[in-house]
Motif scaffolding. Structure first.
Motif, PDB file in Angstrom:
ATOM      1  N   SER A 127       6.372  -3.189   3.712  1.00 31.23           N
ATOM      2  CA  SER A 127       5.330  -4.025   4.311  1.00 31.23           C
ATOM      3  C   SER A 127       3.982  -3.736   3.643  1.00 31.23           C
ATOM      4  O   SER A 127       3.544  -2.579   3.576  1.00 31.23           O
ATOM      5  N   GLU A 128       3.391  -4.819   3.179  1.00 30.75           N
ATOM      6  CA  GLU A 128       2.104  -4.700   2.492  1.00 30.75           C
ATOM      7  C   GLU A 128       1.051  -4.101   3.420  1.00 30.75           C
ATOM      8  O   GLU A 128       0.252  -3.239   3.037  1.00 30.75           O
ATOM      9  N   ASP A 129       1.111  -4.534   4.670  1.00 32.05           N
ATOM     10  CA  ASP A 129       0.134  -4.041   5.643  1.00 32.05           C
ATOM     11  C   ASP A 129       0.286  -2.540   5.830  1.00 32.05           C
ATOM     12  O   ASP A 129      -0.682  -1.797   5.836  1.00 32.05           O
ATOM     13  N   ASN A 130       1.554  -2.130   6.035  1.00 34.72           N
ATOM     14  CA  ASN A 130       1.794  -0.706   6.272  1.00 34.72           C
ATOM     15  C   ASN A 130       1.446   0.133   5.037  1.00 34.72           C
ATOM     16  O   ASN A 130       0.955   1.250   5.157  1.00 34.72           O
ATOM     17  N   GLU A 144      -0.829  -0.492   2.984  1.00 33.84           N
ATOM     18  CA  GLU A 144      -2.281  -0.389   2.915  1.00 33.84           C
ATOM     19  C   GLU A 144      -2.836   0.600   3.943  1.00 33.84           C
ATOM     20  O   GLU A 144      -3.582   1.526   3.599  1.00 33.84           O
ATOM     21  N   ILE A 145      -2.348   0.440   5.194  1.00 37.44           N
ATOM     22  CA  ILE A 145      -2.964   1.246   6.257  1.00 37.44           C
ATOM     23  C   ILE A 145      -2.490   2.695   6.200  1.00 37.44           C
ATOM     24  O   ILE A 145      -3.280   3.626   6.388  1.00 37.44           O
TER      25      ILE A 145
END
Lengths: 96, 926
Positions: B814-817, B819-820
């Motif tokens: 996941s791109e979001d994960n 990143e965060i």
């Protein structure tokens, strides 16, 4: 213990990606199977990381979206997708 | 058929003997018939044999007579031959050859007394030098044998002999002369015979007279020239005519006799096979024949010789009779058996038809029994089982009402079901011995025999009075399927004849047994459903329970990020985070412990424990909570308790914290007391007992049933009001049992409080042993983690440098994960490499050489478990932590089995992520 703040831009990017995905879902003319698959993916993802981005309020609707997709109930899927979109847009308007 | 049956059935016994008599008569008749037939056959055969004998005699003697008559005619016509002429004549007639039975043929010339010397001279001139007339005596007629053929030495002896000198011969000669016919003498001793062997013979005479006119014949002697005669030696005759006697080659024997009328005696002539004994018995089967031989009547007795009969003929009649007897006997026996059977049937007609009817009823009952059992076993709900049971008992057995009592273990009989019957109390006081009688069969309330009466005596007077009102029947069943002894007592109110047959009694017992079994299964099913419901409830509670402290921690953590907070506020927030962190850790501990208890993988380390120190620690923990709730908290020692005990201090502390924590939680006013002491159980073993008394809400009867069951609280409202997972007591009880002791509720009263009792064995210090089981890598590591979590001071941690210099491989699609998580990790000073899928992860694990890998499980190309396995197979030994969306035991187990060292459950806050990574890096070396 000093906390680590979540960068604003990351949170905004997160919301914009969700916004794009939900828009794509709602505007999609793809086959129902594809639509349901997308809905399940969005629901699962938001359920899994909204809390991390400090958008815990998105979790409930994300769960419902995923459940509706698993049930293959397209009307419910669209209903929860709209609700999720409303929350995403509300957060965006606050942050941006 | 009916007539025959009546005849056979109604006849008397003597008819049997009549039939026997008939059978014997028929056998005798058959024997007699065959015998008569055979005798006729034998007579005919004997006649044939007789014919052969008499025919030969007739033919021979006829030939002799004919020869004498020829000789007479020749002498009358041609005059008396001299010896030479006579010899030629005899040879020409071949008479001796034709009749070999004849000893000889001759001529006796008539003489006057004066002619003796002339005859002698004449004969001597013919060559008979020794010829002499003999014997010389006075008599009326003189004859002398002058011619005889053949002239052998034997016959020559007769020459000159005057046959009229001897009585028997003269009698025959006189008769022959007077009657002028052939006569035969009685047997005589022949003059030809030597002195040693007397052979008897007979002589045949024919007078030879001159041919004169009838008128001139005054005296027959006047015209008489002499007598032609034939000599028949008897033995030679018969031997010549019939051969030498051979006993075993001839079929008949015969004896010839002549009856002398004058003397009145019988003169024997010949016997073919003379008997050695004088008084031989005349055979049963013989014939007598009168044969005319010239002037004599010969009586010939014929009798069969053994060879006359065929060997089998003698046995045929008896054999025939025997076979007939056997066959008829068989028929008789068959008839007699049938008669006996019919008589028996007639006599027992009623009872047999009753038996047949009963059997039919039993078969029908048996079929119904199967149907009833199948129906009862199909039901899964207790009430519906009882309804069906009542219905079947009513339809099949006529039972109009019933009531069911159940006793679990050694408790009282408790009423569980009743149809209409309401005379019995809810609890029946029935002693255990009574069950022994129930196991023997159905016990009627109106007992007949001594055994049943003895069983009823065991019951109380009240129960007996209730049972005496109607015909009741008690049936028992004992089950052990649910893991404990469950006794079921069914009391049936039925007709008087409910147990009138063994089959019915058996069927009732089987139906009751099936009912009890189905009921027990229904109970088990309900418990399983309850357990499932409890587990579901627990999962819901757990989610809530985890979220609460987590939410607080997360919330305060965010507030702490605000640097405008005063130091006091920060400290208060830090404490709150710490407390909630500990609460969360305790919760996780409980979940993991109960999982381990269920999996049998919990470990104990028995060691010497300072009891006072442990009590002090408990006090310090619990006192703060009691103060928070504004209730009292006291600890008291009630007896001399040793300073040191051998046990697992961590587990003992865990149990005490749990039950004391519960006591404080459920107590709103008053207080909580811990009393501890030593005691001795029934087996003489010492134990250490902790009593935890509270003045809280108390526990209801129903609540006590599920008190120690996992995932359950006394009721759902408890969860809402007091929180908690319902794991504490179940876990504590299991831990107490694993320590060798027990945890139980001593007493409880609603609104007044409860007392829990914990007992652990008091072991001698010298016997203290390490009960550590085999080292389980994952469990041990988890233990390490838990300890570490307790020890870390999070409040004073500097997150920005927490992971400084650490190389982290983040496997996340996941791109979001990405990143965060990388933001958080990098924010804590770590160097982060991202892999988007499983294949890349395997590759990067060795290229990047991280200190720790955070592995998302649901990733493309190769899922997290597979990737972990590959990485481990290739020799990676550092920490791999799974990132999963599920905190279930199964999920954890599968990631651990794949090679992960632990897992972080998503969603996760930045702080929690950093804490987890930090713990694994610092406290969980591979």
């Amino acid at each position: 213990m000093t906390g680590i703040a979540i960068p604003l831009e990351s949170r905004v990017r997160y919301l914009k990606r969700r916004q794009a995905e939900i828009n794509d879902l709602m505007d999609s003319e793809a086959a129902p199977e594809v639509l349901l698959e997308k809905a399940q993916k969005i629901g699962h993802q938001v359920k899994g990381n909204a809390f991390t981005f400090d958008f815990a309020d998105l979790t409930d609707n994300a769960k419902s979206l995923e459940a509706a997709a698993l049930k293959k109930d397209i009307i419910e899927v669209l209903t929860f997708a709209r609700a999720l979109m409303a929350q995403v847009e509300a957060h965006l308007s606050t942050l941006v | 058929m009916k007539k025959l049956k009546r005849l056979l059935v109604l006849s008397h016994e003597w008819n049997v003997f009549l039939v026997l008599l008939i059978i014997i008569s028929i056998s005798l008749f058959s024997w007699w018939t065959v015998k008569v037939h055979l005798e006729k056959e034998w007579q005919a055969r004997l006649d044939f044999e007789m014919g052969k004998v008499t025919g030969v005699i007739d033919r021979e003697f006829y030939g002799y007579g004919q020869a004498l008559m020829d000789l007479k005619a020749v002498f009358q016509v041609g005059g008396i031959f001299n010896s030479k002429e006579f010899k030629e004549y005899i040879e020409s007639t071949q008479v001796l050859r034709r009749f070999p039975g004849m000893q000889g043929i001759g001529f006796a010339q008539k003489l006057e007394r004066t002619e003796f010397s002339d005859l002698e001279k004449n004969m001597r001139t013919q060559g008979y030098e020794d010829f002499k007339f003999w014997p010389d005596s006075e008599r009326s007629l003189y004859t002398s044998i002058t011619l005889i053929q053949p002239e052998d030495w034997r016959n020559k002896k007769a020459l000159g002999f005057d046959m009229s000198s001897e009585l028997i011969r003269r009698t025959a000669m006189d008769k022959s002369l007077i009657e002028n016919s052939l006569t035969i003498s009685d047997p005589v001793i022949l003059v030809q015979e030597d002195a040693e062997v007397h052979q008897r013979g007979v002589l045949i005479y024919l007078p030879v007279k001159k041919i004169v006119q009838a008128a001139d014949a005054q005296d027959p002697k006047d015209a008489l020239l002499g007598f032609s005669y034939a000599i028949v030696r008897i033995n030679r005759f018969f031997n010549g005519a019939f051969g030498v006697p051979e006993f075993y080659n001839e079929k008949i024997n015969y004896r010839i006799e002549i009856f002398d009328k004058k003397m009145g005696t019988t003169i024997p002539v010949y016997e073919r096979f003379p008997s050695r004994e004088g008084g031989r018995e005349i055979p049963e089967f013989s014939r007598t024949y009168q044969a005319k031989v010239f002037d004599k009547n010969w009586t010939i007795h014929f009798e069969p010789l053994p060879h006359f009969f065929n060997w089998y003929e003698r046995y045929i009649p008896i054999l025939f009779a025997f076979v007939t007897l056997v066959m008829l006997s068989v028929i008789f026996v068959a008839l007699w058996s049938t008669q006996q059977f019919l008589k028996f049937s007639e006599r027992h007609k009623n009872s047999l038809s009753q038996i047949s009817k009963n059997k039919s009823e039993e078969i029908a009952l048996f079929r119904k029994l199967n149907m009833v059992k199948a129906d009862l076993s199909a039901a899964i709900d207790g009430d519906s089982i009882f309804d069906r049971f009542c219905m079947h008992m009513s339809e099949v057995f006529g039972v109009d009402d019933c009531v069911v009592f159940v006793r679990e273990q050694k408790g009282p009989y408790e009423k569980r079901f009743q149809k209409i019957l309401n005379v019995f109390p809810d609890f029946l006081p029935i002693p255990t011995e009574f069950e022994d009688f129930l196991s023997e069969g159905i016990l009627p309330s109106r007992a007949q025999d001594e055994n049943e009466a003895r069983a009823l005596d065991l019951l109380s007077n009240e129960t007996r009075a209730l049972l005496a009102d109607h015909p009741y029947y008690m049936v028992g069943a004992v089950l052990h399927e649910s893991g404990k002894k469950t006794s079921v007592l069914v009391i049936l109110r039925g007709p008087e004849n409910l147990c009138d047959s063994e089959m019915k009694e058996y069927a009732i017992q089987r139906v009751v047994g099936q009912f009890a079994m189905s009921y027990d299964k229904a109970i088990l099913l309900r418990r399983a459903e309850d357990a499932n419901f409890m587990k579901s409830s627990f999962l819901a509670n757990m989610s809530h329970e985890i979220r609460t402290p987590l939410g607080v921690i997360v919330g305060y953590s965010e507030i702490l990020a605000d640097e405008e907070l005063s130091p006091q506020e920060k400290e208060a927030i830090g404490k709150s985070i710490k407390r909630n962190g500990k609460e969360l850790a305790r919760l996780i501990d409980d979940i993991l412990d109960i999982s381990k208890v269920e999996a049998g993988k919990l470990h104990f380390e028995m060691a010497q424990v300072n009891l006072e120190s442990l009590i002090h620690e408990i006090k310090s923990i619990m006192e703060a909570r009691a103060i928070d709730k504004k209730i009292q908290f006291n600890i008291a020692k009630l007896s001399n308790v040793p300073s040191y005990v051998v046990t697992d201090d961590v587990r003992l502390k865990q149990i005490l914290v749990n039950i004391v924590g519960n006591a404080i939680k459920f107590t709103e006013k008053g207080g909580v007391k811990i009393l501890y002491k030593t005691g001795t159980n029934e087996a003489g073993e010492q134990y250490l007992e902790f009593q935890v008394q509270d003045t809280g809400v108390g526990i209801s009867e129903k609540g006590r049933e599920v008190l120690f069951k996992a995932f359950s609280q006394a009721d759902v409202s408890t969860t809402r009001k007091y929180g908690g997972t319902g794991l504490g007591l179940a876990l504590s009880k299991r831990l107490a049992q694993l320590l060798g002791g027990d945890l139980f509720l001593l007493e409880s009263s609603i609104g007044k409080g409860s007392t829990f009792c914990l007992r652990i064995p008091l072991k001698d210090l010298n016997q203290g042993t390490m009960l550590t089981m085999r080292p389980e890598v994952t469990s041990m590591k988890r233990e390490g983690l838990e300890d570490s979590q307790r020890d870390i001071d999070w409040v004073n941690m500097d997150l920005k440098n927490l992971l400084r210099g650490t190389r982290i491989l983040l496997v996340e699609d996941s791109e979001d994960n990405q990143e965060i998580f990388s933001h958080f990790l990098r924010g804590a000073g770590a160097e982060v490499q991202i892999a988007e899928d499983g294949l890349t992860a395997v590759e990067q694990a060795f290229k990047f050489n991280p200190d720790i890998i955070l592995m998302d499980i649901q990733i493309p190309k190769m899922d997290g478990r597979e990737a972990t396995k590959k990485i481990r197979q290739k020799g990676f030994t550092k920490n791999i932590i799974a990132l999963t969306a599920h905190a279930l035991h199964e999920e954890l187990q599968s990631t651990l089995e794949a090679g992960c060292n632990g897992q972080i459950t998503k969603p996760v806050s930045g702080e929690l992520l950093l804490q987890e990574v930090y713990f694994y890096l610092n406290h969980r070396s591979s």
